[in-house]
Enzyme design. Structure first.
Site, mmCIF file in Angstrom:
data_model
loop_
_atom_site.group_PDB
_atom_site.id
_atom_site.type_symbol
_atom_site.label_atom_id
_atom_site.label_comp_id
_atom_site.label_asym_id
_atom_site.label_seq_id
_atom_site.Cartn_x
_atom_site.Cartn_y
_atom_site.Cartn_z
ATOM 1 N N ASP A 108 137.177 -64.009 -30.104
ATOM 2 C CA ASP A 108 136.828 -63.635 -28.731
ATOM 3 C C ASP A 108 136.095 -64.820 -28.111
ATOM 4 O O ASP A 108 134.881 -64.795 -27.901
ATOM 5 C CB ASP A 108 135.944 -62.379 -28.736
ATOM 6 N N HIS B 107 134.953 -59.872 -39.713
ATOM 7 C CA HIS B 107 133.537 -59.487 -39.586
ATOM 8 C C HIS B 107 132.759 -59.938 -40.823
ATOM 9 O O HIS B 107 131.613 -60.379 -40.722
ATOM 10 C CB HIS B 107 133.390 -57.960 -39.458
HETATM 11 O O1 PAF Z 1 133.066 -58.134 -30.079
HETATM 12 C C1 PAF Z 1 132.657 -56.955 -30.160
HETATM 13 O O2 PAF Z 1 132.912 -56.244 -31.127
HETATM 14 C C2 PAF Z 1 131.824 -56.391 -29.013
HETATM 15 O O3 PAF Z 1 132.255 -56.895 -27.797
HETATM 16 C C3 PAF Z 1 130.322 -56.587 -29.194
HETATM 17 C C4 PAF Z 1 129.953 -58.060 -29.169
HETATM 18 C C5 PAF Z 1 129.869 -55.978 -30.507
HETATM 19 C C6 PAF Z 1 129.559 -55.901 -28.060
HETATM 20 O O4 PAF Z 1 129.804 -54.539 -28.037
#
Ligand code: PAF
Length: 284
Positions: free
Chosen positions: A152, A32
């Site tokens: 993802d 992140h």
């Molecule tokens: O990848 C994630 O953490 C979630 O799918 C997101 C994009 C924040 C949507 O809730």
């Protein structure tokens, strides 16, 4: 100083300020923070970086999964502050879904064909939940840029499609997967693995590296991956697709472009990973 806000009306944007936005469900890790760094690079020091932290119930199939999802707002906020994030938006469920959460109660975004394959086949409704919350957040934050992890990959592809096809005025930027030193893709779900499962989990990235590194057609690559995967992992899919995920690559094709994608269960933890197909003979 980082501002923590819980209600959307406080998200108001100053005229002339460029914003980059990172939607998250919290339990932040280095992956992140890479998205935060990329966001900062995109907007510069005078721009604003906004991180949202919201465990979105509509993208989970079972309510127990929602309640078990880690919630670590205090340490997430501290990490954002240390990284120079300007705003952390942490709304409540009521703030995001005042009408209720059933699809009969609110308008939702339907993902189209790409939403029902791979992750979508195993998790019905998941991508509608993801796209709906991302659409709502993008409209509230109104960023010029939004960053998403390639980890993802299907989510990134679907959000890019939504933004393009529904004409959202934002640029979606994908960021390379951050890996642990042994290759395991970083994920908030890794915290659910026992020490023994953690050892087996590394075979996923090793399998994808094996497929990447072997010369031959798609069948050869996928067999190389299967040979490395731990028997403790129940494979959900291991496929080679075109980069935009519009079609599966033919096993007999000798292609040098596309994406290898994996999902499987280790105990009760679902793990996913993906890597690009590379040209083994390329001198680049
Ligand atoms: O990848 C994630 O953490 C979630 O799918 C997101 C994009 C924040 C949507 O809730």
């Amino acid at each position: 100083m980082t501002k923590l806000i819980h209600v959307s009306r406080e998200l108001e944007k100053k005229i002339g300020v460029v914003r980059a936005f990172i939607p998250t469900m919290g339990a932040l890790h280095q992956g992140h923070l890479d998205l935060v760094d990329e966001a900062r690079a995109l907007v510069g020091d005078n721009g604003e970086v906004v991180v949202s932290i919201f465990v979105n119930p509509t993208q989970f199939e079972h309510s127990t999964d929602v309640s078990q999802y880690p919630r670590t707002l205090e340490s997430d906020f501290a990490q954002c502050e240390a990284r120079g994030v300007d705003i952390v938006f942490a709304p409540t469920v009521e703030e995001m879904y005042p009408e209720g959460m059933g699809t009969e109660e609110h308008v939702s975004v339907q993902p189209g064909p790409l939403g029902s394959v791979l992750e979508g086949a195993d998790r019905p409704g998941h991508f509608s939940g993801v796209l709906t919350i991302v659409a709502k957040l993008l409209n509230l934050v109104q960023p010029e840029f939004t960053t998403f992890g390639e980890k993802d990959y299907q989510q990134l592809a679907l959000i890019s499609q939504m933004v393009q096809q529904l004409n959202f005025p934002v640029k979606v930027v994908g960021v390379q997967t951050r890996r642990e030193s042994d290759g395991l893709a970083m994920s908030s779900r890794n915290a659910f693995l026992s020490p023994e499962q953690r050892i087996h989990a590394v075979s996923i990235s090793r399998a994808l590296y094996a497929a990447q590194g072997i010369e031959g057609n798609i069948d050869v690559k996928l067999s190389a991956a299967r040979a490395v995967l731990s028997g403790e992992i129940e494979t959900s899919y291991l496929v080679a697709m075109t980069n935009d995920l519009s079609s599966e690559l033919d096993g007999t094709d000798d292609v040098h472009e596309g994406r290898l994608l994996f999902a499987g269960l280790l105990g009760s933890t679902r793990l996913i990973d993906n890597m690009p197909i590379v040209n083994v003979n390329s001198s680049e």
